[in-house]
Enzyme design. Structure first.
Site, PDB file in Angstrom:
ATOM      1  N   LYS A   1     -14.520  10.680 -39.116  1.00 14.68           N
ATOM      2  CA  LYS A   1     -13.293  11.454 -38.919  1.00 14.68           C
ATOM      3  C   LYS A   1     -12.153  10.683 -39.555  1.00 14.68           C
ATOM      4  O   LYS A   1     -12.144   9.447 -39.588  1.00 14.68           O
ATOM      5  CB  LYS A   1     -13.007  11.641 -37.428  1.00 14.68           C
TER       6      LYS A   1
ATOM      7  N   GLY B   1      -7.913  31.792 -24.951  1.00  8.27           N
ATOM      8  CA  GLY B   1      -7.618  31.465 -26.336  1.00  8.27           C
ATOM      9  C   GLY B   1      -8.346  32.413 -27.254  1.00  8.27           C
ATOM     10  O   GLY B   1      -9.556  32.309 -27.445  1.00  8.27           O
TER      11      GLY B   1
ATOM     12  N   LYS C   1      -8.142  32.023 -33.842  1.00  2.18           N
ATOM     13  CA  LYS C   1      -9.058  32.096 -34.983  1.00  2.18           C
ATOM     14  C   LYS C   1     -10.508  32.294 -34.558  1.00  2.18           C
ATOM     15  O   LYS C   1     -11.213  33.143 -35.089  1.00  2.18           O
ATOM     16  CB  LYS C   1      -8.938  30.819 -35.826  1.00  2.18           C
ATOM     17  N   VAL C   2     -10.977  31.505 -33.604  1.00  4.38           N
ATOM     18  CA  VAL C   2     -12.369  31.602 -33.161  1.00  4.38           C
ATOM     19  C   VAL C   2     -12.527  32.623 -32.043  1.00  4.38           C
ATOM     20  O   VAL C   2     -13.454  33.432 -32.044  1.00  4.38           O
ATOM     21  CB  VAL C   2     -12.894  30.224 -32.699  1.00  4.38           C
TER      22      VAL C   2
END
Length: 363
Positions: free
Chosen positions: A91, A191, A194-195
């Site tokens: 990362k 939520g 986007k997903v």
């Protein structure tokens, strides 16, 4: 207290001595001309080149940035191992407010640093970076994924991320209720950006009853305008207390499962797209003690990393979808291992990932 480099001693202790350490390499990057300050952490390359996104975030301190890079890189090792990818975990974090300092010059400088690792690290998008940014980074670094279709990439990975979470839910239903369908189950999605909004489409198509919430009213309206049958909870606190809720899907911020939320959850299953859902060690046991089945987030949300990894081989959506479909089998295997070993699913997932990495090192 700092060491001779000025780095806080606790960060070095994490790197070299703690259970959260064990990283192979940490690179500190600076380009004064563009203002770039970045940390690239490689946790493991046992399975192949480390793969993980680039987070662009205004950290309160350099020490916080290093600690986040270490933690995120370790998580990617486990995610990639359980996704069946021939990649280790890495990362990168870029320090600063992307709204203030992100520039083409900075991204190109970052690309040169990634390229200097000679393929040991493959980068992609994360919080604060987008497809257009990866297109810029790729101009200096061929080990870049998450690019636009116009530049040889796969574009938005949200579609397969949502599909993988749906497969994890199907596996959870199979394990708990003996049937992999969500038909007739009440699913709460926190939520629906986007997903989350793609996940809602899968759930509705499978016959689930869906309840949603989101801090952004426009995200809620996008779904309710199209699907007026979808119910809306005032906020996440109300959603997790919904009567008759079968499955809770956290798809927004991390830390959704904590000392305040777990005791009031009405759902029997937690399976969502958000990263780092467990606020601290021990929460997985709290869930198990309440007989709530937890599908580990880094297992079920791996569709995105499956997609970006495939770019390296010439992106093929059908091939990626087939790999993401196997999240169903992986999730079932984790539940079976958890039952066999008498441990929570999160611990079982860790054991399976660690075994795959250990086997690779012995080859």
């Amino acid at each position: 207290m700092t060491d001779v480099t000025g780095a806080p001693v606790d960060v070095l202790h994490t790197l070299f001595h703690s259970d959260q350490g064990g990283h192979e390499q940490v690179v500190l990057c600076q380009d004064r001309a563009s203002g770039l300050k970045a940390v690239i952490a490689l946790h493991s390359t046992a399975l192949g080149p480390a793969l993980g996104g680039t987070r662009f975030y205004p950290y309160a301190s350099e020490a916080e940035a290093v600690a986040d890079a270490l933690n995120l890189a370790r998580g990617m090792s486990y995610k990639n191992a359980l996704a069946g990818l021939d990649h280790g975990g890495g990362k990168a974090v870029i320090i600063g407010d992307p709204e203030q300092i992100k520039s083409e010059e900075l991204l190109l400088a970052y690309g040169r640093f990634v390229a200097s690792l000679g393929g040991r690290y493959v980068t992609a998008c994360d919080v604060g970076t987008y497809v257009a940014d990866m297109d810029v980074v790729a101009r200096e670094c061929r080990w870049t994924t998450g690019r636009s279709p116009e530049n040889g990439g796969a574009g938005d990975s949200s579609v397969l991320t949502a599909y993988g979470v749906f497969q994890g839910m199907r596996a959870s239903a199979q394990h708990l209720w003996g049937d992999p369908t969500l038909r007739g189950r009440k699913v709460g999605v926190a939520g629906v950006g986007k997903v989350g909004h793609y996940l809602v489409e899968h759930l509705l198509a499978d016959g689930a009853e869906v309840v949603i919430t989101d801090v952004r009213e426009e995200s809620v309206r996008r779904i309710t305008d199209k699907h007026p049958e979808v119910a809306v909870a005032a906020d996440t606190a109300a959603l997790i207390r919904t009567e008759g809720l079968d499955i809770y899907a956290p798809c927004a911020l991390g830390g959704a499962l904590n000392d305040e939320t777990v005791p009031v959850l009405t759902a029997k299953v937690v399976c969502g797209a958000a990263n780092n859902q467990l606020a601290h060690p021990g929460v997985e046991k709290d869930l198990a003690d309440r007989a709530i089945l937890y599908a580990p987030d880094y297992v079920v949300n791996a569709g995105g990393v499956i997609q970006v990894a495939d770019e390296l081989h010439g992106f093929d959506f059908d091939r990626c979808k087939a790999k993401a479909t196997r999240i169903f089998d992986t999730t079932l295997a984790i539940f079976a291992r958890a039952k066999e070993d008498g441990i929570p699913p999160a611990a079982a997932a860790d054991r399976i990932a660690e075994q795959r990495m250990a086997d690779a090192r012995r080859r």
